[in-house]
Motif scaffolding. Structure first.
Motif, PDB file in Angstrom:
ATOM      1  N   TYR A 236      -8.837  -7.485  -1.890  1.00 24.19           N
ATOM      2  CA  TYR A 236     -10.097  -7.095  -1.444  1.00 24.19           C
ATOM      3  C   TYR A 236      -9.982  -6.236   0.030  1.00 24.19           C
ATOM      4  O   TYR A 236     -10.636  -5.310   0.208  1.00 24.19           O
ATOM      5  CB  TYR A 236     -11.076  -7.919  -1.220  1.00 24.19           C
ATOM      6  N   MET A 237      -9.075  -6.925   0.955  1.00 21.45           N
ATOM      7  CA  MET A 237      -8.962  -6.123   2.414  1.00 21.45           C
ATOM      8  C   MET A 237      -8.033  -4.862   2.080  1.00 21.45           C
ATOM      9  O   MET A 237      -8.431  -4.170   2.953  1.00 21.45           O
ATOM     10  CB  MET A 237      -8.058  -7.347   3.128  1.00 21.45           C
ATOM     11  N   LEU A 238      -7.348  -4.871   0.970  1.00 22.80           N
ATOM     12  CA  LEU A 238      -6.585  -3.447   0.905  1.00 22.80           C
ATOM     13  C   LEU A 238      -7.226  -2.570  -0.044  1.00 22.80           C
ATOM     14  O   LEU A 238      -6.999  -1.407  -0.494  1.00 22.80           O
ATOM     15  CB  LEU A 238      -5.364  -3.885   0.273  1.00 22.80           C
ATOM     16  N   ASP A 239      -8.648  -3.055  -0.384  1.00 23.93           N
ATOM     17  CA  ASP A 239      -9.603  -2.124  -0.900  1.00 23.93           C
ATOM     18  C   ASP A 239      -9.097  -1.663  -2.405  1.00 23.93           C
ATOM     19  O   ASP A 239      -9.122  -0.618  -2.892  1.00 23.93           O
ATOM     20  CB  ASP A 239      -9.964  -0.885  -0.372  1.00 23.93           C
ATOM     21  N   ILE A 240      -8.468  -2.805  -2.907  1.00 28.19           N
ATOM     22  CA  ILE A 240      -8.199  -2.480  -4.254  1.00 28.19           C
ATOM     23  C   ILE A 240      -9.297  -2.772  -5.204  1.00 28.19           C
ATOM     24  O   ILE A 240      -9.827  -3.908  -5.313  1.00 28.19           O
ATOM     25  CB  ILE A 240      -6.680  -3.280  -4.687  1.00 28.19           C
ATOM     26  N   PRO A 241      -9.406  -2.185  -6.372  1.00 31.01           N
ATOM     27  CA  PRO A 241     -10.614  -2.304  -7.357  1.00 31.01           C
ATOM     28  C   PRO A 241     -10.380  -3.725  -8.095  1.00 31.01           C
ATOM     29  O   PRO A 241      -9.017  -3.737  -8.324  1.00 31.01           O
ATOM     30  CB  PRO A 241     -10.643  -0.919  -8.106  1.00 31.01           C
ATOM     31  N   ALA A 269       1.802  -3.634  -6.188  1.00 27.76           N
ATOM     32  CA  ALA A 269       2.550  -3.088  -4.901  1.00 27.76           C
ATOM     33  C   ALA A 269       3.405  -1.979  -5.337  1.00 27.76           C
ATOM     34  O   ALA A 269       3.620  -0.863  -4.606  1.00 27.76           O
ATOM     35  CB  ALA A 269       3.362  -4.219  -4.463  1.00 27.76           C
ATOM     36  N   VAL A 270       4.258  -2.057  -6.215  1.00 27.67           N
ATOM     37  CA  VAL A 270       5.163  -0.687  -6.570  1.00 27.67           C
ATOM     38  C   VAL A 270       4.088   0.425  -7.151  1.00 27.67           C
ATOM     39  O   VAL A 270       4.571   1.706  -6.605  1.00 27.67           O
ATOM     40  CB  VAL A 270       5.814  -0.975  -7.971  1.00 27.67           C
ATOM     41  N   TYR A 271       3.144   0.036  -7.707  1.00 22.79           N
ATOM     42  CA  TYR A 271       2.199   1.345  -8.102  1.00 22.79           C
ATOM     43  C   TYR A 271       1.684   2.034  -6.936  1.00 22.79           C
ATOM     44  O   TYR A 271       1.749   3.227  -6.671  1.00 22.79           O
ATOM     45  CB  TYR A 271       1.226   1.000  -8.939  1.00 22.79           C
ATOM     46  N   LEU A 272       1.082   1.154  -5.829  1.00 25.98           N
ATOM     47  CA  LEU A 272       0.641   1.647  -4.614  1.00 25.98           C
ATOM     48  C   LEU A 272       1.695   2.662  -4.073  1.00 25.98           C
ATOM     49  O   LEU A 272       1.490   3.698  -3.360  1.00 25.98           O
ATOM     50  CB  LEU A 272       0.248   0.742  -3.857  1.00 25.98           C
ATOM     51  N   ILE A 273       2.798   2.012  -3.857  1.00 25.72           N
ATOM     52  CA  ILE A 273       3.993   2.782  -3.126  1.00 25.72           C
ATOM     53  C   ILE A 273       4.397   4.154  -3.811  1.00 25.72           C
ATOM     54  O   ILE A 273       4.327   5.219  -3.184  1.00 25.72           O
ATOM     55  CB  ILE A 273       5.340   1.905  -3.137  1.00 25.72           C
ATOM     56  N   VAL A 274       4.594   4.316  -5.189  1.00 30.08           N
ATOM     57  CA  VAL A 274       4.966   5.461  -5.809  1.00 30.08           C
ATOM     58  C   VAL A 274       3.929   6.433  -5.947  1.00 30.08           C
ATOM     59  O   VAL A 274       4.162   7.487  -6.194  1.00 30.08           O
ATOM     60  CB  VAL A 274       5.755   4.921  -7.171  1.00 30.08           C
ATOM     61  N   GLU A 280      -0.258   0.590   2.332  1.00 21.85           N
ATOM     62  CA  GLU A 280      -0.734  -0.480   1.321  1.00 21.85           C
ATOM     63  C   GLU A 280       0.211  -1.491   0.500  1.00 21.85           C
ATOM     64  O   GLU A 280       0.089  -2.623   0.103  1.00 21.85           O
ATOM     65  CB  GLU A 280      -2.140   0.043   0.544  1.00 21.85           C
ATOM     66  N   GLY A 281       1.109  -0.506  -0.464  1.00 27.60           N
ATOM     67  CA  GLY A 281       1.918  -1.085  -1.308  1.00 27.60           C
ATOM     68  C   GLY A 281       3.135  -2.085  -0.439  1.00 27.60           C
ATOM     69  O   GLY A 281       3.183  -3.101  -0.782  1.00 27.60           O
TER      70      GLY A 281
END
Length: 363
Positions: A236-241, A269-274, A280-281
């Motif tokens: 939630y803090m990272l605004d991930i749906p 986390a991997v998805y956010l980074i790539v 965020e990742g």
């Protein structure tokens, strides 16, 4: 005349045992619709019995008042939050599912972004292991995600549609919990005297039964709730749906030893980074390693203790088996049966060891 009864009671005793077995099976069949409610009533009574005794210490002799205050505490701390969570979960799961169906959440584009970001050597390794057909993998993942959401929504809607039976079962649980809190010690003494074991063995069995129930709940449900809540808050803090949905998944997967919650936060986390959200990742990865996963390593040993801790592989097998056989209640029934199984064998081993020592001393 008093000595003639035992000699004539062999047939009567056998008949009584058969009658006892038949009546017990018939009674189990009768209460089968409410076995889940009865199970949770016993669990809540065992878990909150120390609180009930503290309240009773403040209100000596007022067993009804102490049990009622404990029951109100259970409703406020456990029942009400669980119902609110279920309602919120239905809403969020339905929203995510509709966004997937409508294409607002483009699963194919997200998968393609991850695939394109992979280094060439990793692609070659995937092809070498037979994962060259990324389209079929993408379709399977999409089908798996939507299938999980459909199952979750259907199960939660079943509870809503069967509101009468749900609240009836809840009423049975709370009603039984009240009387178990009030009369728990008296019932325990009656059960203890009915067990055909030596007094020391009976006491040891009942003590271990209570201990393993508390250890199983503390070691599975409480840790799962903590990991799910922490993970959902970080999302939630990272605004991930879908933070609530992710948190519930992490809580459920925390029952799987070793990997557990990493099955959720690591791929995200991997998805956010790539896909460009590097900060965020990285934050999610660090929080996953040093906060979410550490809850299991730090909190579980403190709450469970070394003596009552069940091996992780037994928890995994019995949890999955319990889910398959008993549905949601199997999350508790599986590990609980395993804990009682280990406790009974421990008592047997101790008794057998003492008998062997006694025999060797005599010889």
């Amino acid at each position: 005349m008093s000595e003639s009864k035992p000699s004539a009671s062999g047939l009567e005793w056998n008949f009584l045992l058969v009658l006892l077995a038949i009546v017990t099976l018939a009674f189990a069949w009768l209460i089968e619709p409410f076995l889940g409610a009865i199970l949770w009533g016993i669990i809540l009574a065992v878990l909150f019995m120390p609180l009930n005794k503290r309240i009773l210490g403040l209100l000596p002799g007022r067993t009804n008042s102490a049990a009622l205050l404990t029951l109100i505490t259970i409703i406020v701390l456990v029942i009400a939050p669980a119902i609110m969570l279920a309602i919120a979960l239905v809403d969020e799961a339905s929203g995510v599912y509709e966004r997937l169906r409508s294409g607002e959440i483009d699963f194919a584009r997200a998968f393609a972004a991850v695939e394109n970001a992979l280094p060439s050597w990793m692609r070659e390794q995937l092809e070498a292991y037979g994962f060259a057909d990324t389209a079929s993998i993408r379709e399977r993942l999409y089908a798996g995600v939507t299938g999980v959401l459909e199952f979750l929504i259907s199960q939660l809607f079943k509870i809503g549609q069967g509101a009468i039976s749900f609240f009836l079962a809840l009423g049975v649980t709370l009603y039984l919990t009240f009387f178990l809190l009030r009369d728990g010690d008296t019932l325990a003494q009656k059960i203890e005297t009915a067990i055909p074991l030596h007094a020391q063995q009976r006491q040891s069995l009942l003590n271990k039964f209570v201990v393993v129930i508390r250890a199983t709940i503390n070691g599975t449900m409480v840790v799962a709730i903590m990991q799910g809540a922490i993970g959902g808050f970080i999302f939630y803090m990272l605004d991930i749906p879908g933070a609530l949905l992710w948190g519930v998944f992490m809580g459920f997967l925390s029952l799987i030893p070793a990997v557990g919650t990493a099955l959720v936060w690591a791929p995200v986390a991997v998805y956010l980074i790539v896909t460009g959200s590097v900060l965020e990742g990285v934050i999610l990865g660090l929080c996953g390693v040093f906060i979410i996963s550490m809850v299991d390593n730090v909190v579980r040993p403190i709450m469970v203790g070394r003596e009552t801790r069940i091996p992780d592989y037994i928890i995994l097998i019995t949890t999955l088996s319990g889910l398959q056989l008993f549905g949601f209640n199997g999350i508790i029934i599986g590990p609980l049966l395993a804990a009682v199984f280990l406790a009974v064998w421990s008592i047997f081993a101790e008794t057998h060891g003492k008998e062997e020592i006694a025999v060797s001393d005599k010889s």
